[in-house]
Design a protein around this motif. Structure first.
Motif, short mmCIF file in Angstrom:
data_model
loop_
_atom_site.label_atom_id
_atom_site.label_comp_id
_atom_site.label_asym_id
_atom_site.label_seq_id
_atom_site.Cartn_x
_atom_site.Cartn_y
_atom_site.Cartn_z
N LYS A 72 -18.23 3.73 -22.62
CA LYS A 72 -17.04 2.86 -22.72
C LYS A 72 -17.44 1.39 -22.61
CE LYS A 72 -13.50 6.07 -21.24
NZ LYS A 72 -13.73 7.19 -20.37
N CYS A 74 -20.32 0.10 -23.51
CA CYS A 74 -20.97 -0.23 -24.79
C CYS A 74 -19.93 -0.47 -25.88
CB CYS A 74 -21.93 0.88 -25.21
SG CYS A 74 -23.34 1.08 -24.10
N GLN A 75 -18.93 0.38 -25.95
CA GLN A 75 -17.88 0.25 -26.95
C GLN A 75 -17.03 -1.01 -26.72
OE1 GLN A 75 -16.14 4.14 -26.44
NE2 GLN A 75 -17.34 5.00 -28.13
N GLU A 78 -18.96 -3.95 -28.07
CA GLU A 78 -18.83 -3.99 -29.53
C GLU A 78 -17.46 -4.53 -29.93
OE1 GLU A 78 -21.83 -0.31 -30.68
OE2 GLU A 78 -19.66 0.06 -30.71
N GLN A 79 -16.42 -4.11 -29.23
CA GLN A 79 -15.07 -4.57 -29.54
C GLN A 79 -14.92 -6.07 -29.25
OE1 GLN A 79 -11.93 -2.64 -27.24
NE2 GLN A 79 -10.82 -2.31 -29.14
N ARG A 85 -16.35 -0.93 -38.07
CA ARG A 85 -17.05 0.26 -38.60
C ARG A 85 -16.47 0.59 -39.97
NH1 ARG A 85 -19.93 2.71 -34.42
NH2 ARG A 85 -19.41 1.84 -32.39
N ASP A 95 -24.29 -3.74 -32.33
CA ASP A 95 -24.31 -2.29 -32.12
C ASP A 95 -24.98 -2.08 -30.77
OD1 ASP A 95 -24.09 0.44 -32.70
OD2 ASP A 95 -26.04 0.50 -33.68
N ASP A 97 -26.13 1.07 -28.44
CA ASP A 97 -26.28 2.52 -28.35
C ASP A 97 -26.98 2.92 -27.06
OD1 ASP A 97 -25.23 3.08 -30.89
OD2 ASP A 97 -27.17 2.83 -31.86
N ASP A 110 -18.68 12.89 -28.64
CA ASP A 110 -18.77 11.44 -28.80
C ASP A 110 -20.05 10.83 -28.23
OD1 ASP A 110 -18.07 12.03 -26.20
OD2 ASP A 110 -16.63 10.39 -26.00
#
Length: 168
Positions: A72, A74-75, A78-79, A85, A95, A97, A110
């Motif tokens: 979460k 990491c996402q 990115e957001q 995407r 990115d 990961d 996921d």
């Protein structure tokens, strides 16, 4: 305390700024206590190759987060940095990961740990070696996986040095 390794990549806009901001957000997170950074590398695009070169690096972190909570984070990075995407392996502002998380193997819809394509990607293996060359995937060290790649794949990963990079 958990130890995790993350891969960061960008090929849009001010690439160094995106990498720097992602690292800054990690360092400011109250659940991440240590961030150790690899060198910064410029690499040819992988997968979808009709795009600009990437900047890549890896970070080693110590955290009290579990794998799903780290995903979460990491996402969210990115957001915050406007990741879109649109094309698989296509251009991106950032990115982030999860490559390794302790020694666990996790297969969820996921999240796959270790990251399933580590052993194929020189742009991940080389910066990981900067941090810890004893990491293993499928019974081989990351250095052994790197040595199994072609000379061309290894040569496409170039360290940024001197005037080409500013501190991250």
């Amino acid at each position: 305390m958990n130890k995790a390794y993350l891969g960061l990549g960008t090929n849009m806009g001010d690439r160094i700024e995106y990498i720097s901001k992602a690292c800054e957000i990690l360092e400011q997170n109250n659940h991440i206590f240590k961030v150790k950074k690899s060198k910064l590398y410029e690499t040819k695009a992988w997968g979808y190759t009709e795009q600009a070169d990437f900047l890549n690096m890896c970070v080693e972190i110590e955290t009290d987060l579990n794998p799903n909570s780290l995903l979460k984070v990491c996402q969210e990075i990115e957001q915050k940095l406007d990741r879109k995407r649109i094309i698989r392996w296509g251009p991106r502002t950032i990115d982030v990961d999860i490559l390794f998380f302790n020694d666990i193997i996790l297969e969820a819809n996921d999240l796959l740990i270790p990251h399933p394509r580590i052993k194929e990607r020189a742009f991940v293996l080389i910066p990981l070696i900067d941090l810890n060359n004893t990491l293993c995937v499928e019974g081989k060290t990351i250095k052994e996986h790197l040595n199994s790649l072609s000379d061309k794949e290894r040569e496409e990963v170039k360290e940024l040095i001197g005037n080409e990079r500013k501190p991250i």
